[in-house]
Enzyme design. Structure first.
Site, short mmCIF file in Angstrom:
data_model
loop_
_atom_site.label_atom_id
_atom_site.label_comp_id
_atom_site.label_asym_id
_atom_site.label_seq_id
_atom_site.Cartn_x
_atom_site.Cartn_y
_atom_site.Cartn_z
N HIS B 134 0.87 -1.17 0.00
CA HIS B 134 0.00 0.00 0.00
C HIS B 134 0.91 1.23 0.00
O HIS B 134 2.03 1.18 0.51
CB HIS B 134 -0.83 -0.06 1.29
CG HIS B 134 -1.93 0.95 1.39
ND1 HIS B 134 -1.70 2.25 1.77
CD2 HIS B 134 -3.27 0.85 1.20
CE1 HIS B 134 -2.86 2.90 1.81
NE2 HIS B 134 -3.83 2.07 1.46
N LYS B 237 -10.59 -1.06 10.61
CA LYS B 237 -10.79 -2.26 9.80
C LYS B 237 -11.07 -3.47 10.69
O LYS B 237 -11.51 -4.51 10.22
CB LYS B 237 -9.56 -2.53 8.92
CG LYS B 237 -9.31 -1.43 7.89
CD LYS B 237 -8.27 -1.86 6.87
CE LYS B 237 -7.51 -0.73 6.23
NZ LYS B 237 -8.26 0.08 5.29
#
Lengths: 150, 417
Positions: B134, B237
């Site tokens: 990422h 998350k």
């Protein structure tokens, strides 16, 4: 359910499938690159001038249906126009895609471009619709930077 | 006569219907359709237990923590430190002081890049990352390299979305100071062989940071078994609130690192001549932390472990297989990321329909997915595509959700036929 056909009108689908003025000019006077980091749309725009009139214009690149159709329809509508006329058109286009739903687009001035009126119901897609226009502006202004919608 | 309940050895059977009832948002409609939420890799929804914990904290316990002598401050401090112990147990850290609360996984990575970088990285040293990181596990290391003259080495990936293992072996070497690797790729779903990478890095005395932003809520995490030096994850998350994340670091690593930010709470004493830094983990927690966030995160972890991580993982595995097969039958659709070891992510592209258009069309049918480069532009470049459409699973996802996605994707095909 909101009708998807308001966004994906036949004209838009057609220009997505068969974009007009797609490719490169032999001798462009100006060119610029546009990039929409949100969805990865990238396009290159080339212009040939005759004084301050856009004699020819072409675009190249990849993107979603809205950004591709917008670039295609934009090239059709700015060809033969003076820079002042193009600026005025850009303002009207931008006003249309960011206006409230009840505001009627200025169909006389925008012509075919008014098919993008449906975009205002999809705020996340406004950037796709205006990418080509931002790129046109940076090509006209001769800015070196890549035009982005951010 | 009162009956003593028998001790429950096994957690109750996993029942997705019961789980869904605990997530109030799943009952709502979007565009007049039942919400089908498949954007879990971006953020997960919150169970009632988390929402209630936040409300309870602000209703009954709100106070600033540490050094307060009044009742509420002590209660809030205790709840905050209990949350740290909950996180410690969740990742199986040896000690609670090895858990630093951050804003998110990104801040954890930046903390390590800044602090380790300042103390231990110099010109000629190498930082190894992979081609499927990422942006948050790329940019902090690029910045570190710019600052120190160290070099960034990138392990390439295959078209299936797996690390090229010979390159892992080749790139991790005597110059390597730190390896930063994603545990579970957010755009491909690949589960990386982090155990092997950690073992290899340690042979060269290099530290390893595991980016667990995606793995923490899909795979059971044991930082001691992994033997990683750092592990970062984010609360939102993990079914918890936004704005709270965790950094695990081995105590001996964290001890030798300089502070990241200066301010209150991270000091033992301050004079204009000399400041003494606080002990772990407070050395890395300058200023008033996200107290409610930490408490909410602990509530999320309690909920998740109550449901059972193994059960959740098994449920998601079943759904991933179902989704892989169902999407695979859509004409013109191609899955991106087909590693042998995968979890929770279904990234795809479709002939003649740009991912962004897919996203808009399926949204009109109540199906929330993400489209774009997913903050992994190098992955898109490697695969030769500008973007993907991505459906991502969570514990409350169902086969019905997948069916709705497949139907909605079919509608996108019709529009562009």
């Amino acid at each position: 359910m909101f009708d998807l056909r308001d966004l994906y009108q036949e004209v838009i689908l057609d220009h997505n499938k068969r974009p007009r003025n797609f490719g490169q000019l032999a001798r462009p006077d100006r060119s610029a690159e546009g990039y929409n980091p949100l969805c990865g749309d990238k396009l290159t725009l080339q212009i040939e001038f005759d004084g301050d009139v856009i004699r020819d214009v072409a675009f190249d690149g990849s993107g979603c249906a809205i950004s591709k159709a917008s670039a295609s329809l934009m090239t059709e509508s700015v060809k033969g126009k003076t820079l002042d006329e193009v600026r005025a058109l850009f303002e009207k286009f931008q006003a249309m895609v960011t206006a409230d739903a009840e505001v009627e687009p200025d169909a006389d001035a925008l012509g075919k471009l008014s098919v993008f009126a449906g975009v205002r119901a999809y705020p996340a897609r406004v950037k796709c619709a205006v990418l080509a226009w931002h790129t046109l502006r940076s090509a006209v202004e001769g800015a070196d930077d890549v035009a982005t919608t951010e | 006569m009162s009956q003593v309940p028998a001790p429950t050895a096994a957690p109750p059977r996993f029942d997705v219907g019961c789980v869904r009832k605990e997530f109030p948002i799943l009952a709502r409609e979007v565009h007049g359709q039942p919400l089908v939420y498949l954007d879990n890799a971006a953020t997960t929804q919150k169970p009632r237990a988390v929402i209630d914990a936040l409300v309870r904290y602000y209703t009954e316990h709100n106070a600033n923590i540490h050094r307060g002598v009044h009742y509420l401050s002590e209660a809030a401090t205790q709840a905050h430190e209990n949350a740290r112990r909950t996180v410690q147990r969740f990742v199986n850290a040896r000690e609670a002081r090895e858990i630093v609360f951050t804003r998110n996984a990104t801040e954890g990575i930046n903390l390590v890049a800044q602090s380790v970088g300042q103390a231990h990285v110099g010109e000629g040293d190498e930082i190894v990352i992979t081609g499927m990181e990422h942006h948050s596990n790329i940019v902090p290391w690029q910045m570190l390299c710019e600052r120190t003259g160290a070099r960034l080495k990138v392990v390439p990936i295959t078209v299936e979305g797996e690390l090229v293992s010979e390159e892992v072996e080749r790139l991790i070497g005597p110059r390597t100071k730190l390896v930063a690797v994603v545990h579970l790729s957010n755009s491909l779903g690949t589960v990386n062989p982090v155990e092997r990478i950690i073992e290899l890095a340690h042979q060269h005395d290099a530290a390893v940071l595991v980016d667990g932003a995606q793995s923490a809520y899909h795979l059971p995490i044991d930082v001691q078994a992994l033997d990683c030096d750092f592990y970062v994850a984010t609360g939102h998350k993990l079914y918890g609130p936004t704005g709270i994340g965790l950094l695990y670091g081995k105590a001996e690593r964290l001890d030798e690192m300089p502070p990241y930010q200066g301010g209150g709470d991270m000091i033992s004493s301050v004079t204009f001549e000399k400041t003494t830094y606080n002990e772990l983990p407070y050395k890395f927690e300058a200023g008033t932390p996200h107290i409610a966030g930490a408490i909410g995160l602990a509530a999320a972890i309690d909920y998740l472990t109550g449901v059972g991580l193994d059960q959740v993982a098994a449920h998601e595995r079943d759904l991933l297989a179902y989704g892989t097969s169902a999407l695979g039958q859509v004409p013109g659709l191609r899955l991106v990321g087909t590693a042998a070891n995968k979890a929770s992510i279904l990234s795809f592209v479709m002939d003649g329909v740009h991912p962004h258009d897919i996203g808009t069309i399926v949204d009109q049918m109540g199906v929330a997915i993400r489209t774009g480069h997913h903050c992994t532009q190098p992955v898109m470049d490697r695969m030769g595509i500008p973007a993907t459409a991505r459906a991502s699973l969570a514990m409350y996802s169902t086969r019905g959700d997948i069916d709705a996605l497949v139907a909605a994707v079919g509608r996108a095909r019709e529009v562009f036929a």
